[in-house]
Write an enzyme that holds these catalytic residues in place. Sequence first.
Site, short mmCIF file in Angstrom:
data_model
loop_
_atom_site.label_atom_id
_atom_site.label_comp_id
_atom_site.label_asym_id
_atom_site.label_seq_id
_atom_site.Cartn_x
_atom_site.Cartn_y
_atom_site.Cartn_z
N GLU A 142 -7.22 0.64 -4.29
CA GLU A 142 -7.19 0.55 -2.83
C GLU A 142 -8.51 0.07 -2.21
O GLU A 142 -8.51 -0.85 -1.39
CB GLU A 142 -6.73 1.89 -2.24
CG GLU A 142 -5.22 2.07 -2.44
CD GLU A 142 -4.75 3.50 -2.39
OE1 GLU A 142 -5.50 4.37 -1.90
OE2 GLU A 142 -3.63 3.77 -2.84
N ASP B 5 0.87 -1.18 0.00
CA ASP B 5 0.00 0.00 0.00
C ASP B 5 0.90 1.22 0.00
O ASP B 5 1.51 1.56 1.01
CB ASP B 5 -0.90 -0.01 1.25
CG ASP B 5 -1.71 1.28 1.41
OD1 ASP B 5 -1.66 2.14 0.51
OD2 ASP B 5 -2.39 1.40 2.44
N1 LIG Z 1 -7.47 9.41 14.64
C1 LIG Z 1 -7.46 10.13 13.51
N2 LIG Z 1 -8.36 11.13 13.32
C2 LIG Z 1 -8.35 11.87 12.19
N3 LIG Z 1 -7.49 11.69 11.19
C3 LIG Z 1 -6.58 10.70 11.32
C4 LIG Z 1 -6.52 9.87 12.45
N4 LIG Z 1 -5.52 8.99 12.31
C5 LIG Z 1 -4.98 9.26 11.10
N5 LIG Z 1 -5.60 10.28 10.51
C6 LIG Z 1 -5.31 10.89 9.20
O1 LIG Z 1 -5.33 9.88 8.23
C7 LIG Z 1 -4.44 10.23 7.19
C8 LIG Z 1 -3.58 9.04 6.87
O2 LIG Z 1 -4.40 7.98 6.55
P1 LIG Z 1 -3.87 6.76 5.72
O3 LIG Z 1 -2.62 6.23 6.32
O4 LIG Z 1 -5.00 5.86 5.52
O5 LIG Z 1 -3.53 7.53 4.37
P2 LIG Z 1 -2.65 7.04 3.16
O6 LIG Z 1 -2.99 5.64 2.86
O7 LIG Z 1 -1.24 7.35 3.41
O8 LIG Z 1 -3.17 8.02 2.03
P3 LIG Z 1 -3.91 7.73 0.64
O9 LIG Z 1 -4.67 6.47 0.79
O10 LIG Z 1 -4.79 8.93 0.48
O11 LIG Z 1 -2.85 7.69 -0.35
C9 LIG Z 1 -3.64 11.41 7.65
O12 LIG Z 1 -4.12 12.56 7.01
C10 LIG Z 1 -3.92 11.44 9.13
O13 LIG Z 1 -3.88 12.76 9.62
MG LIG Z 2 -4.54 4.70 1.75
#
Ligand SMILES: Nc1ncnc2c1ncn2[C@@H]1O[C@H](COP(=O)(O)OP(=O)(O)OP(=O)(O)O)[C@@H](O)[C@H]1O
Ligand SMILES: [Mg+2]
Lengths: 607, 241
Positions: free
Chosen positions: A167, A8
Site C-alpha cells: 500500500e 485497494d
Molecule cells: N477525519 C478523520 N479523522 C480521524 N480518523 C478518520 C477520519 N476519516 C477517516 N478516519 C479513519 O480512517 C480509517 C479508515 O481509513 P482508510 O480508509 O484509509 O483505511 P483502510 O484503507 O480501509 O484500512 P487499511 O489500510 O488499514 O486496511 C477509519 O478507522 C476511520 O475512522
Molecule cells: Mg488503506
Amino acid sequence: MARIVGIDLGTTNSLVAYMDGDVPRVIQGKHGDAKVPSIVGLTDNGLIVGEPAKEHLVRDPSRTIYSVKRFMGKSLADVSEELKYFPYKLKEKGGVIRIQVGEKTYSPPQVSAIILKELKLRAEAHLGEDISKAVITVPAYFNDSQRQATKDAGLIAGLEVLRIINEPTAASLAYGLQQKTQGVIAVYDLGGGTFDISLLKLKDGIFEVLATNGNTHLGGDDLDRQLVESVMKDIDKQYGLKVEDFPDLMQMVRLESERTKIRLSNEDKAAMSIPLPDGKGTYTREWSREELESLTIALVTQTLAPCRLALQDAELKVSDIDEVVLVGGSTRMPLVRRLVEELFGQPAHCEMNPDEVVALGAAVQAGILAGDNKDMLLLDVTPLSLGIETMGGVMSALIRRNTTIPTSAKEMFTTYVDAQTSVDIHILQGERELVKDNRSLARFQLKVPPLPAAVPRVEVTFLIDANGILNVTAADIRTRESQTVQVKPSHGLTDDEVEGMIRESFQFAAQDIKARQVIEARTEADAILVATEKALKRGTDLIKLEEVQAIHQVLDELRKVKDQDDHRVIRAKISDVENVTHHLAEELMDSTLKEALENKKLSEVAD
Amino acid sequence: MSTQPTSTDHTSRELPMARSMCWHCQSDVCGEYFCGRCVKVQPLSKELDYFTCMNLPRLLSIDEKTLEDTFYSLSRTFHPDFYATKDEGEKCVSLGNTAILNTAYRTLKNPIQRAEYLIRLEAGSVKDIRSTPPADLFEEILELQEDLDEFRALAGPRDSDRGRELRSKLQNDRATLETRQEQLKARLFGKFQEWDALQISSEATAETQSQKAAVLKAMQEILSNRTYVRNIVNDLIAATS
Ligand SMILES: Nc1ncnc2c1ncn2[C@@H]1O[C@H](COP(=O)(O)OP(=O)(O)OP(=O)(O)O)[C@@H](O)[C@H]1O
Ligand SMILES: [Mg+2]
C-alpha cells in the site's frame, strides 16, 4: 492485453481504480462515492456489500462482517484479545479462522472475495467490459500467509491477481507520478486496521524502497476502541448496563465512537448520543479533542518506533528525508499529524486524497504491468526476514528483512542417519531468535534418496517473488533432478479448499446479482423508514398537517412495496419519499443549524 | 520522467549467459541479454560473479553512483514487471535474473559484504568468515565476558552497588570496543587501496600473486575480528540497555 484494474482492499474501505490514458482514476458508485465500505451482510435473501451492509450492521450485527482484513492469514489465537469487539462467531479450521454466520462458515478470503466481486462489478459497469485481471494492494508489513490469503481472495472472486503490491509503495507511485518528486520520501500510512512506514528513493522513474516497517494490527479501529472502552465503562457506571451483552448496542457504541473521533479531527468538541435498550433512555456525553488525544496518544506513539527502525535499516537520518507523505484515513487526525511532523522535523504532505491514493497507485502499477508505462519501475522489499527452523528451536535466517525482491536463497540439506528418506523443513518469518517467537509459514517434507547418512545432497531454493510471496523448489545435486515440493501452509487455505470456494462462488454469482439489487433497495427502504419516522417525531410542528399526512401515506406505500421482488418499484417509491419529505428536512435543518443544505436528504438530517 | 536508457550502454561487454544457445529458438545468434533472433530474454549464467554482473572490474573501491546506475538500468532490462505480458518461459528467466541482480547489487553496495564476497571469490572456496577475537584484546575480552556473565546473573537487583559498578564498567568496555570497530573498518578500507593498486598495476607474476594473497589474508583477519567485536558489542547493548 485485457484491462487490469487496481484495487485497494482496505480494512474499512475498498476502492477500484483504472488508467484513463496516463491518468489513474478511481471509479465511483451510484452515489458518487469511490469508497466501498468493506462490510458484508448476510441476509435471508442473500448477500449485501458496502454501504447497504453498513446500515445492516446495527440491525443485524451477528450476520454482518466487517474488518475482515484483520483476520486474513491469521489463526484464532492471533486475534483472541479482540474477539469481544466482534459480533460474529469465530472458529478455526486448518490454522485458518472461519467466520460462522448462521449455518454457514466463511473463511476470511471468501468474505474478501465478496468485496472484490463488488468492486469488479462496479468496474465492469463503469468501463463497459469484462474485468478479469487486477493488481491488489496489501499492507507492506503483511507476511507471506496474509499475502497468500489476499491472492486466494482474488481467485475466489474470479480475478487473476497479476500482482500483490504494498500500500505505501502504491501510494508513492501515485504521488510520484503527480508531484514529479525526486529524492527520499517517507510514506506514513495509518488506515483502519494497519500501519505501515516505507522509505523510498525516487530517481528518474525508479521507485526503490529502502526499508519498510509497520504493524498489521494497528489502525483507526484500535483508536476507536479506546473511546469504545471509555463509553462502555461510562454506560456501566451510569446505567448498570454491560454493553457487551447487547450486540446491537455494542455496534452502536462502536459506530458512534468512530463518528465522534472523526468529528474531533475538525472540531474541538463533539457530542455523542446513544439510545439504550430496555427503556433506559439515552446516553449522552460531550467529548473534547484533548480527551480523545489522551485516550489515543499511547497507540499513535506506537507508530513511531517502526519509523525509527525503518530509518535505521535504511541507514538514513531524519534529515535525509526530503518529503513525508501521509496516507490513510487516520492521518486526518491532528494528533497523528503532529507526532509524525515532530518525528521527521518537517511538515507532511497531503496534497492527495489519503483515501484514494493507494487505489490510484495500484492502477499505475497495473499500467506498468500492461506494458503501457515503461518509465516507472517499482523496486520493493520483503518486510520480514525469512528462515528455517534449525536444531534447538532456533530460526536461521536465509533472507533478511528489507531485501529487494525478487530474491532467492539456496540451502543444502542432507541426512543424519543411513537410509533416511525425508527431511522435515519448517519455514518461518520474523525477526526473533527463537522459532516460537516467529511466524510459522509452512512445512514440507523433502524427499531424499535412501543412502548412507550425509551422502544425499538436496538443494532447496527459497524464492520470494515480486509479490513478496514465497516459492520453494528443490533439486537433487547428484542427479540434478528437481522435485516438486508440497508446501503445507500453517495458516492458509489448501489448494483444494480454494478450488472448492471458486466453484461455489461461481454457482452463486448469477443468482446473487439479481437478489442483491432487491436486497439493497429493501435495506435502503428500511433505513429511510426509520429515519423518516424519527424526523416526523421531531419535526411535526415545523410543517403543515397536510404535509404530515402526505408523508404518512407515502411511508405506508413504501412499506407495502418493499417486500416485492422488483427493485425498481422499491427504488421509485424511495424517491417519492425523498421528494415528499424534502420540505421537512429543510425545516429540521434550519431549526438546528443555519447551514445550506440544498442537496441533503432527510435520512442524513434526521440523526 | 526519464526514458528507458537504451541497453546498448551496457552491451559493449558481454555477460556470460547460461547457454550458448537460446533456450527458446535454439539459435546460437548471440545477443547480449536477448536472443539475437527471437529476442527472448536469456538467463544469466549460474557461474556469473557479481562484479561481472555489475559490469565492474574486480576492485574494492566502487563508485556508488555508477553501481546504482547499472543496477537501475539492468532492473529495467530484467524486472518481472516488464514481462507480465510475456510467456511463462520469459517470465521465469526474468524472475531468476532479477533475483541474481538484486543479490549482486546488495552484496557489492555494502563494503563489508563486498570484501567478504571478494575473498570468497578469490580464495575459490565458500568457507564462511569465522569470528575470532583480536589477539591484542584477548585478555580484556576474557575479563569482559566474566563481567557480562555476572551482570546477567544479577537478574533482579541490578541497582545494587555491584550492579551499578558492573554496568558502568560494561558501558566503558562498549565505548572502547566501538572505537575498535571503527579502527578495524579504517584498516579494512586501507587494504581496499592495497588490493586495488595490485589489481590495476601489475601483471600476474608470482610475486604479485603472493602479495595479493597476503592482502586477502589480512582482510580476512580484520573481518573475523570485526565480526567478533560486533557480536560482543551487540551483547553489551542487549544486556545493559
Ligand atoms: N477525519 C478523520 N479523522 C480521524 N480518523 C478518520 C477520519 N476519516 C477517516 N478516519 C479513519 O480512517 C480509517 C479508515 O481509513 P482508510 O480508509 O484509509 O483505511 P483502510 O484503507 O480501509 O484500512 P487499511 O489500510 O488499514 O486496511 C477509519 O478507522 C476511520 O475512522
Ligand atoms: Mg488503506
